[in-house]
Motif scaffolding. Structure first.
Motif, mmCIF file in Angstrom:
data_model
loop_
_atom_site.group_PDB
_atom_site.id
_atom_site.type_symbol
_atom_site.label_atom_id
_atom_site.label_comp_id
_atom_site.label_asym_id
_atom_site.label_seq_id
_atom_site.Cartn_x
_atom_site.Cartn_y
_atom_site.Cartn_z
ATOM 1 N N LEU A 197 -4.725 -3.943 -4.610
ATOM 2 C CA LEU A 197 -3.594 -3.910 -5.525
ATOM 3 C C LEU A 197 -3.122 -2.457 -5.626
ATOM 4 O O LEU A 197 -3.878 -1.580 -6.047
ATOM 5 C CB LEU A 197 -3.995 -4.423 -6.916
ATOM 6 N N ILE A 198 -1.888 -2.205 -5.204
ATOM 7 C CA ILE A 198 -1.297 -0.874 -5.307
ATOM 8 C C ILE A 198 -0.481 -0.826 -6.586
ATOM 9 O O ILE A 198 0.391 -1.665 -6.811
ATOM 10 C CB ILE A 198 -0.403 -0.564 -4.094
ATOM 11 N N VAL A 199 -0.751 0.168 -7.423
ATOM 12 C CA VAL A 199 -0.134 0.244 -8.745
ATOM 13 C C VAL A 199 0.686 1.527 -8.858
ATOM 14 O O VAL A 199 0.174 2.631 -8.627
ATOM 15 C CB VAL A 199 -1.200 0.223 -9.854
ATOM 16 N N GLU A 200 1.955 1.362 -9.210
ATOM 17 C CA GLU A 200 2.812 2.503 -9.511
ATOM 18 C C GLU A 200 3.778 2.104 -10.604
ATOM 19 O O GLU A 200 3.998 0.920 -10.878
ATOM 20 C CB GLU A 200 3.567 2.974 -8.269
ATOM 21 N N GLN A 201 4.373 3.077 -11.224
ATOM 22 C CA GLN A 201 5.202 2.804 -12.401
ATOM 23 C C GLN A 201 6.668 2.622 -12.070
ATOM 24 O O GLN A 201 7.379 1.908 -12.762
ATOM 25 C CB GLN A 201 5.060 3.963 -13.399
ATOM 26 N N GLY A 202 7.122 3.256 -10.995
ATOM 27 C CA GLY A 202 8.545 3.402 -10.768
ATOM 28 C C GLY A 202 9.227 2.254 -10.071
ATOM 29 O O GLY A 202 8.646 1.208 -9.796
ATOM 30 N N LEU B 17 -5.395 0.911 -6.130
ATOM 31 C CA LEU B 17 -4.991 2.241 -5.681
ATOM 32 C C LEU B 17 -3.828 2.720 -6.543
ATOM 33 O O LEU B 17 -2.789 2.052 -6.632
ATOM 34 C CB LEU B 17 -4.551 2.202 -4.219
ATOM 35 N N THR B 18 -3.978 3.885 -7.163
ATOM 36 C CA THR B 18 -2.925 4.361 -8.054
ATOM 37 C C THR B 18 -3.015 5.872 -8.232
ATOM 38 O O THR B 18 -3.841 6.541 -7.599
ATOM 39 C CB THR B 18 -2.994 3.624 -9.406
ATOM 40 N N TYR B 19 -2.166 6.412 -9.125
ATOM 41 C CA TYR B 19 -2.106 7.861 -9.331
ATOM 42 C C TYR B 19 -1.383 8.140 -10.649
ATOM 43 O O TYR B 19 -0.787 7.252 -11.268
ATOM 44 C CB TYR B 19 -1.399 8.553 -8.165
ATOM 45 N N PRO C 253 -2.853 -11.029 1.240
ATOM 46 C CA PRO C 253 -1.897 -9.928 1.416
ATOM 47 C C PRO C 253 -2.088 -8.846 0.357
ATOM 48 O O PRO C 253 -2.539 -9.114 -0.764
ATOM 49 C CB PRO C 253 -0.532 -10.613 1.273
ATOM 50 N N VAL C 254 -1.729 -7.617 0.726
ATOM 51 C CA VAL C 254 -1.750 -6.523 -0.246
ATOM 52 C C VAL C 254 -0.767 -6.837 -1.365
ATOM 53 O O VAL C 254 0.384 -7.214 -1.126
ATOM 54 C CB VAL C 254 -1.365 -5.193 0.431
ATOM 55 N N GLN C 255 -1.228 -6.731 -2.600
ATOM 56 C CA GLN C 255 -0.382 -6.965 -3.768
ATOM 57 C C GLN C 255 0.072 -5.626 -4.352
ATOM 58 O O GLN C 255 -0.603 -4.599 -4.210
ATOM 59 C CB GLN C 255 -1.151 -7.755 -4.831
ATOM 60 N N ARG C 256 1.232 -5.665 -5.017
ATOM 61 C CA ARG C 256 1.772 -4.430 -5.576
ATOM 62 C C ARG C 256 2.268 -4.645 -6.998
ATOM 63 O O ARG C 256 2.808 -5.696 -7.328
ATOM 64 C CB ARG C 256 2.932 -3.922 -4.713
ATOM 65 N N VAL C 257 2.087 -3.601 -7.791
ATOM 66 C CA VAL C 257 2.691 -3.524 -9.121
ATOM 67 C C VAL C 257 3.675 -2.362 -9.095
ATOM 68 O O VAL C 257 3.304 -1.228 -8.758
ATOM 69 C CB VAL C 257 1.632 -3.291 -10.214
ATOM 70 N N THR C 258 4.929 -2.640 -9.433
ATOM 71 C CA THR C 258 5.957 -1.601 -9.506
ATOM 72 C C THR C 258 6.833 -1.874 -10.708
ATOM 73 O O THR C 258 6.699 -2.891 -11.392
ATOM 74 C CB THR C 258 6.858 -1.594 -8.252
#
Length: 732
Positions: free
Chosen positions: A659-664, A610-612, A689-694
């Motif tokens: 996997l939630i992906v964001e840049q900030g 999931l991203t934008y 678990p939900v993983q995240r990229v930040t």
């Protein structure tokens, strides 16, 4: 020795006071109306303090007793179409405007409380008590009183917070071709607030029909004016902005009226703003039924001296001297006002039937409370304005397309919308210069639409709030550009406390059609105070919708959608995408993206990504590099109420991993709340678990190396996908 030449301000600064001749020359009907309004407001405030003493007012009761003369004197001759807004101590301002509206500016002292007057008293009291029949359905209470039909734009609990909104109303009045005006009331404490000073400058530069009305009661809670400022004559603030000002005795309602007459003539003639400083005195403490002397910051002698100048008594004495009324007539006016309030109170409260209730105790009538189910109604609109809209996704689009950059799509869709809808106004720093602002987003618009592309001073509070006032007025649809999203913190009050909360706070009835554009600039080297991604902050703030396009085609459709709905919308852009190529329609720029629908950019079965914005492309590259069968979803609609939970849920049920992906930066992360929401909605379908990229914890730095280390790009997404792969292995 140097030569020294004394300079004079460009605007006049005057003290205005009345003489016996002024009272003799005054219209008797005007004086009667002033006296009647003063007594009605005084009786109202006394009833509020009585109810507060019984514990029936939930929250503060900021009494205006003693200050009524300023509000009545300045409002009694205004039109219903003239706007007023005010402060947390605003009962008198609201009542004066509402009473003037329903009585058409004339009261009969022999029949003071007509059905219309009784209705105003009861509905206003109901609002202060938090009841459903109040003007804001009980949500506004004492500090947020609004009745747009009467020109009462809304009182405000943030010191100085309503002043920029008033500027927006004044801009709308002038540019709608009317001679209407706006009065913004604030106190001595607000005279030092940045948003007020910014708005003084903006109103002067743009010659807005706005009266800055300072109710100088001498105290900001317990701090005196002399303690708070080096120039206690607060109307002097006007001179620095070239605005004419009057100082007037606010305990003399006729003097206030005469000052407002002079001010109104200038405002209606299009000559720009004015300042009126009314010297008034609140007879009680900041909140509640006790005098300031009870708290030690005022003397009883000072209070007595001001009470001897009570505006209610002053008007009665002058009318008696002129033979317009006698003592019995004054007593009759007072009795009618008191009886009117007894009736209003009786309609809302009743004897407390509880066996253990104290003798004479009262309670709110239970049937009058709002339905608890109403609690979240009106945070946003119901989107009925989109009914029948033409929504077209790229695969279904049949028109001609040509290659183009996303920044070209920004400029072209704004051109098309401004051509089709004369209500759209664009404002922000430098948007009218540099061939389309700092990035070209408004290219060609200033020349093509003169007067509708407004280059603002560097004053985020003022121009953001002005946009909010424009939106609430309803005659225009503002598009406000913040050059960088970090500047939103400068205007946080206007963005979050005012614009975001306005619809819900005032009862859920009033649209707030505003689009706020800003760009994420990570990777551009502008450092810690220019680069943030504000999506996470806005996602946790009520009222805002959030949209983000990763392609030029989507940007056109999303902006069309944003400008069609009646809620405030944050439109996010990314500098990395401005120069990227994509497809832009050749002629058809009128379609919308289906509201609340995400785009599946790549189908897959192993993990839902999931991203934008720019991270869509980074995620696509990372998926190919990692060799994992991921489903890539471009969210596009990011806020809680608009996000495509159906598409997200269907994907999670298929892949069982997210996997939630964001840049900030991690601290202001958008993915934090999204991960929580996903785990509560879809826990049974998650195998890990939900993983995240930040990005990192720190804001990006100027150094190219440190900036890259602080943000996420393709490599960080690859690492996130590897964590997902490892998670499946650990779970067997």
């Amino acid at each position: 020795m140097p030569r020294v030449k004394r300079l004079s301000p460009s605007s006049q600064w005057s003290e205005l006071s009345t003489t016996a001749a002024d009272w003799k020359a005054a219209d008797p009907a005007l004086l009667a109306t002033i006296l009647g309004q003063l007594h009605l407001i005084r009786a109202f405030e006394e009833a509020v303090l009585e109810l507060a003493g019984e514990g029936l007012v939930h929250g503060p009761a900021h009494s205006s007793i003693g200050q009524e003369g300023g509000a009545v004197g300045s409002i009694v001759a205004l039109r219903s179409a003239d706007g007023v807004n005010g402060s947390h101590r605003g009962h008198h301002q609201f009542l004066a405007k509402a009473l003037t509206h329903v009585t058409k500016g004339t009261l009969d002292l022999g029949q003071l409380v007509t059905d219309e007057v009784a209705g105003v008293l009861q509905r206003t009291l109901a609002e202060i008590l938090g009841l459903a029949q109040g003007y804001c359905a009980g949500r506004g209470g004492s500090m947020h009183l609004q009745w747009l039909e009467a020109g009462a734009l809304g009182t405000n609990a943030i010191v100085g917070g309503g002043v920029p909104m008033a500027a927006g109303n004044a801009w709308a009045q002038r540019h709608a071709g009317t001679t209407d005006l706006t009065v913004s009331y604030f106190g001595d404490g607000a005279a030092n607030i940045g948003s007020v000073l910014e708005t003084l400058n903006l109103a002067a530069a743009w010659k807005l029909p706005l009266c800055f009305f300072i109710e100088n009661n001498g105290y900001a809670v317990s701090t005196t004016v002399a303690e708070a400022t080096g120039e206690p004559r607060l109307s002097a603030r006007a001179l620095g902005f070239g605005i004419p000002a009057w100082q007037v005795d606010g305990m003399d309602p006729l003097a206030v009226h005469l000052a407002m007459e002079r001010a109104a003539a200038r405002l209606r003639a299009g000559e720009g703003p004015v300042v009126i400083e009314a010297l008034v005195y609140r007879f009680f403490h900041q909140n509640g039924p006790y005098p300031g002397s009870a708290f030690g910051y005022r003397t009883k002698e000072e209070e007595a001296a001001w009470r001897d100048r009570d505006p209610v008594e002053r008007v009665a004495a002058e009318m008696t001297r002129l033979g317009l009324i006698d003592a019995a007539g004054v007593a009759a006016v007072r009795a009618q006002a008191a009886e009117g309030m007894r009736a209003a109170v009786a309609a809302l409260v009743e004897p407390d039937p509880a066996p253990d209730a104290k003798r004479g105790a009262r309670r709110i009538r239970p049937s009058l409370w709002p339905d608890p189910a109403f609690v979240d109604v009106g945070i946003r609109g119901d989107l009925s304005e989109l009914d029948g809209a033409r929504a077209v996704e790229r695969p279904e689009f049949t028109g001609a397309l040509r290659p183009g950059r996303l920044i070209d799509a920004v400029a072209r869709v704004m051109d098309r919308r401004m051509e089709a809808d004369g209500r759209i106004i664009v404002l922000g720093e430098d948007v009218h210069k540099l061939n389309g602002g700092t990035n070209g987003a408004t290219k060609g618009l200033a020349a093509k639409y003169p007067g509708r592309v407004l280059g603002t001073p560097i004053s985020e509070n003022a121009f953001a709030g002005l946009g909010g006032g424009l939106a609430l007025d309803g005659r225009f649809r503002p598009v406000v550009e913040f050059m960088y999203p970090d500047f939103l913190w400068v205007a946080a009050d206007q963005v979050f406390n005012q614009i975001g909360k306005a619809r819900h706070m005032f009862g859920g009835r009033n649209p707030v059609p505003l689009v706020l554009r800003t760009k994420v600039a990570m990777g551009s080297g502008y450092g810690s105070q220019h680069l943030m991604d504000p999506a996470g902050v806005f996602a946790t703030a009520p009222g805002w919708r959030i949209m983000a396009a990763s392609t030029p085609y989507d940007y056109v459709g999303l902006m069309n959608t944003a400008l069609a709905i009646d809620d405030p919308v944050l439109m996010l852009e990314h500098v990395d995408l401005y120069g990227t190529d994509g497809e832009i329609p050749v002629d058809d720029l009128d379609y919308q993206i289906p509201f609340g629908r995400a785009a599946i950019r790549r189908a897959g079965s192993d993990v839902t990504v999931l991203t934008y914005l720019s991270m869509v492309a980074h995620s696509a590259a990372a998926i190919e590099r990692a060799g994992i069968d991921a489903e890539l979803i471009d969210l596009r609609f990011l806020d809680r109420a608009s996000l495509d939970w159906d598409t997200v849920g269907a994907s999670i049920r298929k892949t069982n991993a997210v996997l939630i992906v964001e840049q900030g930066a991690l601290g202001t992360s958008y993915g934090g709340w999204l991960a929580d929401e996903i785990q509560r909605r879809f826990f049974d379908w998650l195998d890990q678990p939900v993983q995240r990229v930040t990005g990192g914890e720190a804001s990006p730095s100027i150094s190219r190396v440190l900036e890259r280390a602080a943000i996420a790009r393709t490599e960080e997404v690859v690492a996130g996908l590897e964590r997902i792969r490892a998670g499946f292995g650990a779970n067997g």
